[in-house]
Scaffold this motif. Structure first.
Motif, short mmCIF file in Angstrom:
data_model
loop_
_atom_site.label_atom_id
_atom_site.label_comp_id
_atom_site.label_asym_id
_atom_site.label_seq_id
_atom_site.Cartn_x
_atom_site.Cartn_y
_atom_site.Cartn_z
N PRO A 217 0.83 -1.21 0.00
CA PRO A 217 0.00 0.00 0.00
C PRO A 217 0.86 1.25 0.00
O PRO A 217 1.87 1.33 0.73
CB PRO A 217 -0.80 -0.12 1.30
N ALA A 218 0.48 2.23 -0.80
CA ALA A 218 1.27 3.46 -0.89
C ALA A 218 1.32 4.21 0.42
O ALA A 218 2.28 4.95 0.70
CB ALA A 218 0.70 4.35 -1.98
N ASP A 219 0.29 4.02 1.27
CA ASP A 219 0.24 4.75 2.54
C ASP A 219 0.76 3.92 3.71
O ASP A 219 0.60 4.31 4.87
CB ASP A 219 -1.18 5.22 2.83
N ALA A 220 1.40 2.78 3.43
CA ALA A 220 1.95 1.96 4.51
C ALA A 220 3.11 2.69 5.19
O ALA A 220 3.92 3.34 4.50
CB ALA A 220 2.42 0.62 3.97
N PRO A 221 3.23 2.60 6.50
CA PRO A 221 4.37 3.20 7.20
C PRO A 221 5.68 2.68 6.64
O PRO A 221 5.84 1.47 6.44
CB PRO A 221 4.16 2.77 8.65
N GLY A 222 6.60 3.59 6.35
CA GLY A 222 7.90 3.21 5.82
C GLY A 222 8.04 3.36 4.32
O GLY A 222 9.13 3.21 3.77
N VAL A 223 6.93 3.68 3.63
CA VAL A 223 6.98 3.92 2.18
C VAL A 223 7.15 5.41 1.93
O VAL A 223 6.42 6.23 2.48
CB VAL A 223 5.70 3.44 1.48
N SER A 224 8.12 5.77 1.13
CA SER A 224 8.33 7.18 0.81
C SER A 224 8.72 7.33 -0.65
O SER A 224 9.27 6.42 -1.27
CB SER A 224 9.42 7.80 1.71
N VAL A 225 8.39 8.50 -1.21
CA VAL A 225 8.72 8.85 -2.58
C VAL A 225 9.70 10.01 -2.53
O VAL A 225 9.42 11.03 -1.90
CB VAL A 225 7.47 9.24 -3.38
N VAL A 226 10.84 9.85 -3.18
CA VAL A 226 11.88 10.88 -3.11
C VAL A 226 12.38 11.24 -4.51
O VAL A 226 12.14 10.52 -5.47
CB VAL A 226 13.07 10.41 -2.23
N GLY A 227 13.08 12.36 -4.59
CA GLY A 227 13.71 12.76 -5.83
C GLY A 227 12.80 13.57 -6.73
O GLY A 227 11.59 13.67 -6.52
N ASP A 228 13.41 14.16 -7.76
CA ASP A 228 12.69 14.97 -8.73
C ASP A 228 12.34 14.13 -9.95
O ASP A 228 12.82 12.99 -10.11
CB ASP A 228 13.55 16.17 -9.16
N TRP A 229 11.53 14.70 -10.83
CA TRP A 229 11.18 14.02 -12.08
C TRP A 229 11.11 15.06 -13.18
O TRP A 229 10.15 15.80 -13.31
CB TRP A 229 9.83 13.30 -11.94
N ARG A 235 6.91 12.23 -19.64
CA ARG A 235 7.00 13.02 -18.41
C ARG A 235 5.80 12.79 -17.49
O ARG A 235 5.90 12.92 -16.28
CB ARG A 235 7.13 14.50 -18.78
N GLY A 236 4.65 12.42 -18.08
CA GLY A 236 3.47 12.19 -17.27
C GLY A 236 3.49 10.88 -16.50
O GLY A 236 2.57 10.61 -15.73
N THR A 237 4.53 10.07 -16.69
CA THR A 237 4.61 8.82 -15.92
C THR A 237 5.01 9.08 -14.47
O THR A 237 4.76 8.25 -13.60
CB THR A 237 5.63 7.85 -16.54
N VAL A 238 5.65 10.21 -14.21
CA VAL A 238 6.11 10.61 -12.86
C VAL A 238 6.79 9.41 -12.18
O VAL A 238 6.31 8.86 -11.19
CB VAL A 238 4.96 11.16 -12.00
N SER A 239 7.93 9.04 -12.72
CA SER A 239 8.65 7.85 -12.27
C SER A 239 9.77 8.21 -11.30
O SER A 239 10.96 8.10 -11.60
CB SER A 239 9.21 7.10 -13.47
N ARG A 240 9.37 8.63 -10.10
CA ARG A 240 10.35 9.00 -9.08
C ARG A 240 10.85 7.76 -8.35
O ARG A 240 10.55 6.63 -8.72
CB ARG A 240 9.71 10.01 -8.13
N THR A 241 11.63 7.97 -7.30
CA THR A 241 12.24 6.86 -6.56
C THR A 241 11.40 6.47 -5.35
O THR A 241 10.93 7.34 -4.61
CB THR A 241 13.67 7.25 -6.11
N LEU A 242 11.22 5.17 -5.17
CA LEU A 242 10.48 4.64 -4.02
C LEU A 242 11.45 4.06 -3.00
O LEU A 242 12.36 3.32 -3.37
CB LEU A 242 9.53 3.52 -4.47
N ILE A 243 11.23 4.39 -1.75
CA ILE A 243 12.01 3.83 -0.65
C ILE A 243 11.10 3.01 0.24
O ILE A 243 9.99 3.45 0.60
CB ILE A 243 12.68 4.94 0.18
#
Length: 419
Positions: A217-229, A235-243
């Motif tokens: 789940p995207a809202d699970a504790p410990g999931v974060s989205v970082v970086g620019d795109w 460009r509309g895919t918004v493929s940033r980095t997942l941690i």
């Protein structure tokens, strides 16, 4: 931009998807027609998504309204029940209007397409089959309720290409799993409700056989989205980095039974071609724009240029490549099956390579044949030109990987080695 020229020129796309041909089912025809009802809106919104590098949320609201978030969910579980061939045809038509929407839509649908008939045909124990039926029913219900699933692959290593195990690790804990790792170029990051993560089970001497496919789940504790795109294209895919940092998910998060992913990947190689339709659709769109532009049928272009031999020659070259790509696409997408022959596998690599490369070549030719005005950002061609360059880079079958596997596969028989 006024994209009304598409009302007339989408007949060209009809011809190439054999819209009026006997080879299309009634379901396929109706789904393509449904995309056309929304497509012009998507084509006009695409300018905004590209300019802002923002996710096509409005288009996904339309896809939800259309019932397409359940496109590949089996009919008995409430979905449309599109098979592989049907999905690929629909994806080409979505890409015809908006490449980024089709690109990301592929990530969503893989989570149902891969987990439906492909897994059903695998050798499973009764316990595995029952567990999988329970788990996927949960995730399919989420999709039918409008939840968006992504499928992050890349890690900046050779894992996505099948060279070695994924670096994202999952560890057994109680009645669930703890996930740690990172995914780069994670399409739909920040917009998906679930991430279908490929990861390696934390066992001694782990190998590709220990790959697990888990919905986080995207809202699970410990999931974060970082970086620019801020990329060149798509460009509309918004493929940033997942941690993923100590992210816990229950057993029901498994999208495939343990050990099944790598077996499915080896027995159904065509499953990795589901990005190909996106670039087939972009190539068709670039060709149709060029024809409309040279005929003076695009809003803001009042001069016909079709009478010049150089323009006619350029369009002819584009058309030849387009037809070559479509012919290979139709043959290969019709050959999807478990354990395809060696010739069918080689043809799949050739199809992927041809479409990814020809898309870029057709878009580049379109820029040349249309001329300077068509490169303005008020027209879609310069975006298609940039988007087209991304196809050759798409894992797990980049153009380079396809050529490598073709060269080896054509010169060596199965299990053959040099002394």
């Amino acid at each position: 931009m006024d994209s009304s020229y598409l009302k007339q020129h989408s007949q060209s796309a009809d011809a190439n998807t054999m819209f009026d041909g006997a080879t299309l089912t009634d379901l396929q025809k109706s789904l393509l027609a449904k995309v056309d009802e929304y497509g012009i809106k998507w084509a006009e919104r695409a300018f905004k998504y590209d300019r802002e590098a923002s996710f096509p949320t409005e288009n996904y609201n339309d896809l939800k309204e259309m019932g397409f978030l359940g496109l590949c969910v089996p009919k008995r579980l409430g979905g449309i029940g599109a098979d592989y061939r049907t999905y690929t045809l629909v994806a080409t038509r979505i890409a015809y209007y908006c490449g980024s929407t089709a690109n990301t839509f592929n990530m969503h649908n893989a989570n149902s397409l891969w987990t439906a008939g492909m897994v059903d045909d695998m050798e499973l124990t009764d316990e595995q089959r029952a567990s999988h039926e329970n788990n996927r029913s949960i995730h399919y219900a989420n999709m039918l309720a409008g939840k968006i699933y992504s499928q992050p692959f890349s890690e900046g290593s050779g894992a996505a290409a099948g060279k070695h195990p994924f670096g994202t690790i999952t560890t057994r804990k109680g009645d669930g799993w703890i996930i740690n790792g990172k995914k780069i170029f994670a399409s739909l990051s920040g917009s998906a409700d679930y991430y279908g993560v490929l990861c390696t089970e934390d066992v001694p001497n782990a190998s590709l056989a220990d790959t697990m496919f888990i919905a986080v789940p995207a809202d699970a504790p410990g999931v974060s989205v970082v970086g620019d795109w801020d990329p060149l294209g798509m460009r509309g895919t918004v493929s940033r980095t997942l941690i993923f940092k100590d992210v816990f998910v229950p057993d029901t998060a498994q999208l495939m039974p343990r050990g099944m992913y790598i077996k499915a990947a080896s027995q159904y190689p065509h499953m990795f071609m589901t990005l190909t339709p996106c670039y087939m659709g972009v190539a068709q769109a670039a060709y149709d724009f060029s024809v409309a532009y040279l005929r003076g049928e695009v809003a803001g272009v009042n001069v016909k240029r079709r009478m010049y031999p150089t323009k006619q020659f350029g369009i002819a070259e584009m058309y030849i490549k387009l037809q070559q790509a479509w012919a290979l696409f139709h043959r290969v997408t019709s050959e999807f099956k478990r354990n395809p022959s060696r010739a069918e596998r080689m043809r799949a690599y050739a199809c992927q390579y041809t479409i990814m490369e020809y898309c870029a070549e057709i878009c580049a030719a379109a820029v040349r044949v249309c001329g300077g005005q068509a490169m303005l950002k008020t027209f879609p061609l310069e975006r298609m030109y940039r988007d087209s360059r991304c196809g050759a880079l798409m894992l797990p079958w980049t153009s380079e990987i396809c050529v490598d596997r073709l060269g080896y596969g054509l010169l060596y028989n199965e299990n053959e080695r040099d002394d």
